[in-house]
Design a protein around this motif. Structure first.
Motif, mmCIF file in Angstrom:
data_model
loop_
_atom_site.group_PDB
_atom_site.id
_atom_site.type_symbol
_atom_site.label_atom_id
_atom_site.label_comp_id
_atom_site.label_asym_id
_atom_site.label_seq_id
_atom_site.Cartn_x
_atom_site.Cartn_y
_atom_site.Cartn_z
ATOM 1 N N GLY A 114 0.797 -1.224 0.000
ATOM 2 C CA GLY A 114 0.000 0.000 0.000
ATOM 3 C C GLY A 114 0.832 1.278 0.000
ATOM 4 O O GLY A 114 0.282 2.370 0.034
ATOM 5 N N LYS A 115 2.151 1.131 -0.051
ATOM 6 C CA LYS A 115 3.046 2.294 -0.075
ATOM 7 C C LYS A 115 3.821 2.244 -1.393
ATOM 8 O O LYS A 115 4.610 1.325 -1.617
ATOM 9 C CB LYS A 115 4.020 2.243 1.113
ATOM 10 N N ARG A 116 3.598 3.220 -2.230
ATOM 11 C CA ARG A 116 4.150 3.192 -3.588
ATOM 12 C C ARG A 116 5.677 3.069 -3.604
ATOM 13 O O ARG A 116 6.222 2.175 -4.264
ATOM 14 C CB ARG A 116 3.718 4.431 -4.362
ATOM 15 N N PHE A 117 6.380 3.938 -2.900
ATOM 16 C CA PHE A 117 7.845 3.927 -2.918
ATOM 17 C C PHE A 117 8.388 2.611 -2.356
ATOM 18 O O PHE A 117 9.237 1.966 -2.968
ATOM 19 C CB PHE A 117 8.420 5.119 -2.141
ATOM 20 N N GLU A 118 7.884 2.204 -1.191
ATOM 21 C CA GLU A 118 8.370 0.993 -0.539
ATOM 22 C C GLU A 118 8.074 -0.258 -1.367
ATOM 23 O O GLU A 118 8.896 -1.167 -1.443
ATOM 24 C CB GLU A 118 7.779 0.867 0.864
ATOM 25 N N THR A 119 6.904 -0.285 -2.012
ATOM 26 C CA THR A 119 6.556 -1.418 -2.874
ATOM 27 C C THR A 119 7.482 -1.471 -4.081
ATOM 28 O O THR A 119 7.950 -2.547 -4.479
ATOM 29 C CB THR A 119 5.084 -1.335 -3.327
ATOM 30 N N THR A 120 7.760 -0.312 -4.663
ATOM 31 C CA THR A 120 8.680 -0.246 -5.799
ATOM 32 C C THR A 120 10.058 -0.770 -5.412
ATOM 33 O O THR A 120 10.648 -1.582 -6.137
ATOM 34 C CB THR A 120 8.790 1.203 -6.323
ATOM 35 N N ILE A 121 10.568 -0.335 -4.271
ATOM 36 C CA ILE A 121 11.880 -0.796 -3.799
ATOM 37 C C ILE A 121 11.849 -2.295 -3.534
ATOM 38 O O ILE A 121 12.774 -3.028 -3.917
ATOM 39 C CB ILE A 121 12.315 -0.016 -2.531
ATOM 40 N N HIS A 122 10.783 -2.771 -2.912
ATOM 41 C CA HIS A 122 10.633 -4.198 -2.625
ATOM 42 C C HIS A 122 10.707 -5.008 -3.924
ATOM 43 O O HIS A 122 11.456 -5.992 -4.013
ATOM 44 C CB HIS A 122 9.310 -4.441 -1.902
ATOM 45 N N VAL A 123 9.968 -4.601 -4.933
ATOM 46 C CA VAL A 123 9.944 -5.309 -6.214
ATOM 47 C C VAL A 123 11.302 -5.207 -6.913
ATOM 48 O O VAL A 123 11.800 -6.198 -7.460
ATOM 49 C CB VAL A 123 8.794 -4.791 -7.109
ATOM 50 N N LEU A 124 11.910 -4.026 -6.890
ATOM 51 C CA LEU A 124 13.232 -3.870 -7.507
ATOM 52 C C LEU A 124 14.260 -4.795 -6.860
ATOM 53 O O LEU A 124 15.076 -5.416 -7.547
ATOM 54 C CB LEU A 124 13.705 -2.416 -7.428
ATOM 55 N N PHE A 125 14.204 -4.909 -5.529
ATOM 56 C CA PHE A 125 15.139 -5.805 -4.852
ATOM 57 C C PHE A 125 14.839 -7.268 -5.163
ATOM 58 O O PHE A 125 15.762 -8.070 -5.290
ATOM 59 C CB PHE A 125 15.169 -5.550 -3.354
ATOM 60 N N LEU A 126 13.567 -7.624 -5.290
ATOM 61 C CA LEU A 126 13.231 -8.989 -5.706
ATOM 62 C C LEU A 126 13.858 -9.301 -7.060
ATOM 63 O O LEU A 126 14.429 -10.371 -7.260
ATOM 64 C CB LEU A 126 11.716 -9.182 -5.783
ATOM 65 N N ILE A 127 13.754 -8.354 -7.973
ATOM 66 C CA ILE A 127 14.335 -8.527 -9.310
ATOM 67 C C ILE A 127 15.859 -8.599 -9.216
ATOM 68 O O ILE A 127 16.489 -9.473 -9.828
ATOM 69 C CB ILE A 127 13.881 -7.387 -10.252
ATOM 70 N N LEU A 128 16.467 -7.695 -8.447
ATOM 71 C CA LEU A 128 17.925 -7.661 -8.327
ATOM 72 C C LEU A 128 18.463 -8.944 -7.703
ATOM 73 O O LEU A 128 19.410 -9.544 -8.216
ATOM 74 C CB LEU A 128 18.363 -6.441 -7.512
ATOM 75 N N TRP A 129 17.878 -9.381 -6.591
ATOM 76 C CA TRP A 129 18.382 -10.593 -5.932
ATOM 77 C C TRP A 129 18.172 -11.810 -6.842
ATOM 78 O O TRP A 129 19.023 -12.703 -6.884
ATOM 79 C CB TRP A 129 17.693 -10.829 -4.592
ATOM 80 N N SER A 130 17.056 -11.848 -7.559
ATOM 81 C CA SER A 130 16.802 -12.951 -8.498
ATOM 82 C C SER A 130 17.834 -12.948 -9.618
ATOM 83 O O SER A 130 18.390 -13.998 -9.964
ATOM 84 C CB SER A 130 15.398 -12.835 -9.102
ATOM 85 N N TYR A 131 18.071 -11.771 -10.181
ATOM 86 C CA TYR A 131 19.043 -11.631 -11.272
ATOM 87 C C TYR A 131 20.425 -12.120 -10.835
ATOM 88 O O TYR A 131 21.063 -12.923 -11.526
ATOM 89 C CB TYR A 131 19.087 -10.166 -11.724
ATOM 90 N N MET A 132 20.877 -11.666 -9.678
ATOM 91 C CA MET A 132 22.206 -12.063 -9.224
ATOM 92 C C MET A 132 22.258 -13.557 -8.922
ATOM 93 O O MET A 132 23.246 -14.220 -9.264
ATOM 94 C CB MET A 132 22.635 -11.220 -8.025
ATOM 95 N N SER A 133 21.217 -14.089 -8.333
ATOM 96 C CA SER A 133 21.189 -15.533 -8.053
ATOM 97 C C SER A 133 21.287 -16.331 -9.350
ATOM 98 O O SER A 133 22.081 -17.267 -9.450
ATOM 99 C CB SER A 133 19.896 -15.913 -7.320
ATOM 100 N N VAL A 134 20.487 -15.957 -10.318
ATOM 101 C CA VAL A 134 20.478 -16.673 -11.606
ATOM 102 C C VAL A 134 21.835 -16.571 -12.291
ATOM 103 O O VAL A 134 22.367 -17.574 -12.789
ATOM 104 C CB VAL A 134 19.342 -16.150 -12.511
ATOM 105 N N VAL A 135 22.414 -15.399 -12.341
ATOM 106 C CA VAL A 135 23.714 -15.226 -13.006
ATOM 107 C C VAL A 135 24.776 -16.084 -12.322
ATOM 108 O O VAL A 135 25.510 -16.833 -12.985
ATOM 109 C CB VAL A 135 24.145 -13.739 -13.038
ATOM 110 N N PHE A 136 24.866 -16.009 -11.004
ATOM 111 C CA PHE A 136 25.920 -16.753 -10.309
ATOM 112 C C PHE A 136 25.691 -18.263 -10.381
ATOM 113 O O PHE A 136 26.639 -19.025 -10.606
ATOM 114 C CB PHE A 136 26.067 -16.273 -8.868
ATOM 115 N N PHE A 137 24.453 -18.724 -10.223
ATOM 116 C CA PHE A 137 24.193 -20.159 -10.358
ATOM 117 C C PHE A 137 24.439 -20.630 -11.786
ATOM 118 O O PHE A 137 24.958 -21.723 -12.009
ATOM 119 C CB PHE A 137 22.770 -20.505 -9.911
ATOM 120 N N SER A 138 24.084 -19.808 -12.775
ATOM 121 C CA SER A 138 24.341 -20.166 -14.177
ATOM 122 C C SER A 138 25.832 -20.325 -14.435
ATOM 123 O O SER A 138 26.252 -21.239 -15.153
ATOM 124 C CB SER A 138 23.766 -19.100 -15.117
#
Length: 131
Positions: free
Chosen positions: A103-127
């Motif tokens: 329900g908080k625009r800025f915090e939700t955006t940061i939350h989603v961006l970090f989900l994407i970032l942590w996923s990206y780094m996990s995938v790259v390093f595991f790959s």
């Protein structure tokens, strides 16, 4: 894959520098005043060392991408970093209450961006490890 490691390196260095504003942004002088001196200092010290680890990971990715990609030691480092970022992704999903961002625009955006970032780094390093 070298491009991905360079991108991750830059992102990690930026993330390390962002840690420098945490005390001000999160109002630690006021927020942490009621807790004991040891707990207050642990927040500062641990934040510093997290920032240092992020900085060193970023520098490693920028300066040694080729070695991480081409050597057995590099693949083992990639596995370790993949595990690190996968755990960080799990914490992002399950360790923080949704009350902090829902329900908080800025915090939700940061939350989603970090989900994407942590996923990206996990995938790259595991790959890298599995390549």
């Amino acid at each position: 894959m070298e491009v991905h490691l360079n991108a991750i390196g830059v992102l990690l260095i930026i993330l390390a520098m962002i840690h420098g504003i945490f005390p001000t942004y999160f109002k630690w002088t006021t927020e942490l005043a009621p807790i004991s001196l040891i707990n207050r200092q642990m927040m500062y010290v641990h934040t510093f060392f997290i920032a240092l680890v992020l900085l060193l990971m970023g520098i490693l990715c920028l300066t040694s991408a080729k070695q991480i990609i081409e050597t057995q030691l590099g693949h083992k480092l990639a596995l370790g970093m993949g595990i690190f970022w996968a755990f960080r992704l799990a914490i992002q999903l399950f360790g923080y209450s949704s009350k902090l961002w829902r329900g908080k625009r800025f915090e939700t955006t940061i939350h989603v961006l970090f989900l994407i970032l942590w996923s990206y780094m996990s995938v790259v390093f595991f790959s890298l490890y599995w390549s």
